[in-house]
Design an enzyme around this catalytic site. Structure first.
Site, PDB file in Angstrom:
ATOM      1  N   ALA A  88       1.599  -0.011 -11.284  1.00  0.00           N
ATOM      2  CA  ALA A  88       1.860  -1.172 -10.427  1.00  0.00           C
ATOM      3  C   ALA A  88       1.408  -0.967  -8.991  1.00  0.00           C
ATOM      4  O   ALA A  88       1.857  -1.687  -8.097  1.00  0.00           O
ATOM      5  CB  ALA A  88       3.346  -1.496 -10.461  1.00  0.00           C
ATOM      6  N   ALA A  89       0.505  -0.017  -8.760  1.00  0.00           N
ATOM      7  CA  ALA A  89       0.090   0.280  -7.391  1.00  0.00           C
ATOM      8  C   ALA A  89      -0.519  -0.937  -6.705  1.00  0.00           C
ATOM      9  O   ALA A  89      -0.228  -1.224  -5.533  1.00  0.00           O
ATOM     10  CB  ALA A  89      -0.898   1.435  -7.386  1.00  0.00           C
ATOM     11  N   GLY A  90      -1.383  -1.658  -7.418  1.00  0.00           N
ATOM     12  CA  GLY A  90      -2.004  -2.829  -6.819  1.00  0.00           C
ATOM     13  C   GLY A  90      -0.993  -3.900  -6.465  1.00  0.00           C
ATOM     14  O   GLY A  90      -1.126  -4.575  -5.439  1.00  0.00           O
ATOM     15  N   ASP A  91       0.033  -4.059  -7.281  1.00  0.00           N
ATOM     16  CA  ASP A  91       1.063  -5.058  -6.998  1.00  0.00           C
ATOM     17  C   ASP A  91       1.909  -4.647  -5.794  1.00  0.00           C
ATOM     18  O   ASP A  91       2.300  -5.504  -4.984  1.00  0.00           O
ATOM     19  CB  ASP A  91       1.953  -5.250  -8.219  1.00  0.00           C
ATOM     20  CG  ASP A  91       1.169  -5.770  -9.417  1.00  0.00           C
ATOM     21  OD1 ASP A  91       0.208  -6.536  -9.212  1.00  0.00           O
ATOM     22  OD2 ASP A  91       1.510  -5.396 -10.554  1.00  0.00           O
TER      23      ASP A  91
END
Length: 304
Positions: free
Chosen positions: A242-245
């Site tokens: 979920a890094a991009g989120d």
């Protein structure tokens, strides 16, 4: 406080941890398994709320135990769920394999998310009341387009994460203010595999682009403005799911607070760096004091 609406997916993530991901036709033995609340929409909502935004979620969960847990998870992070529908049938699920290097592969089964084909009563009123609308592509495109066009009518900043990557109709891109793909999504949309060149190609369709580059940081480009590269803090990744989120949610808050772009990108990068050091999706999102501390320790800029 920055007002943010998220029109997007809620999924239960079914996560298997392995030494290495299986190749096609191969079976490997996992070392751990977790059931974790996620979905790109819910992840971004939790990320923005924990970063200090006033966040509301628009979407759907199923009439099952997963749906109840997904709703409670959002609410426990301070996300308003008054416009989160309950649809017949199962909630969305994401089937995720995470390897020992923190890389992942994901299969998403839409479930209740597939029922969100358009805005429902009250959705546009909410969108009109906020500063920023966050969109992704885990809902039917018709709903994403409805949301983007509603935001455009009311002068609301529209931020689109084009994931999972797919061809986008021109009318959707015409309603987007800021596009945030990763380098693979940018290449798929632009037809160019060099991030700076892809950014310039995408600027033909949207006013601003941020391409996330994983451990290399991010690249910002806008029309008639020199491109800007911001490095990411160096950390050891445990799970990049979920890094991009985390990045998008924190960036929405920072921009809503009027921070300069370089500072906003660095602050969002600090949030993403904290996220990848923890397993899971929504539960791995950092809180504002943690982001402030990480930002202060990794940049020369002032602490927010």
């Amino acid at each position: 406080m920055t007002g943010i609406a998220v029109l997007g997916s809620t999924n239960m993530d079914l996560v298997a941890y392995v030494a290495r991901a299986p190749k096609r036709g191969e079976t490997v033995t996992g070392r751990d398994f977790h059931t974790i609340p996620g979905g790109k929409g819910a992840n971004q909502a939790v990320a923005a709320a924990r970063a200090g935004g006033d966040v509301s979620m628009i979407g759907a969960v199923g009439a099952d135990d997963f749906g109840s847990l997904l709703r409670r998870t959002l609410e426990s992070s301070g996300v308003d769920t008054d416009l989160l529908r309950t649809a017949e049938g199962p909630s969305g699920t994401a089937h995720i394999v995470v390897d020992d290097e923190g890389g992942n592969s994901i299969v998403v089964v839409p479930g209740a998310n597939g029922h969100v084909t358009s805005l429902a009563p009250g959705d546009e009123t909410l969108i009109a009341s906020v500063d920023t609308l966050l969109l992704q592509l885990e809902l039917p495109l018709s709903a994403v387009l409805d949301g983007a066009e509603a935001a455009r009518r009311h002068g609301v900043r529209t931020v689109l994460t084009p994931a999972p990557a797919q061809p986008l109709p021109p009318e959707l891109l015409a309603a987007v203010d800021l596009l945030i793909p990763n380098e693979h999504e940018a290449a798929a949309l632009a037809g160019v595999f060099d991030p700076p060149a892809a950014a310039q190609e995408l600027l033909r369709q949207v006013p601003e682009v941020v391409i996330t580059l994983g451990s290399a940081g991010c690249l910002y480009a806008a029309r008639d403005t020199p491109p800007l590269t911001v490095p990411a803090p160096r950390v050891t990744a445990v799970d990049t799911t979920a890094a991009g989120d985390a990045f998008v949610g924190a960036l929405a808050v920072a921009l809503g607070e009027g921070r300069p772009m370089r500072e906003a990108l660095a602050w969002a990068s600090a949030a993403a760096a904290l996220c990848v050091q923890r397993p899971g999706a929504s539960p791995s999102m950092p809180y504002r004091p943690e982001i402030d501390a990480a930002y202060a320790s990794h940049t020369a800029g002032p602490r927010s």
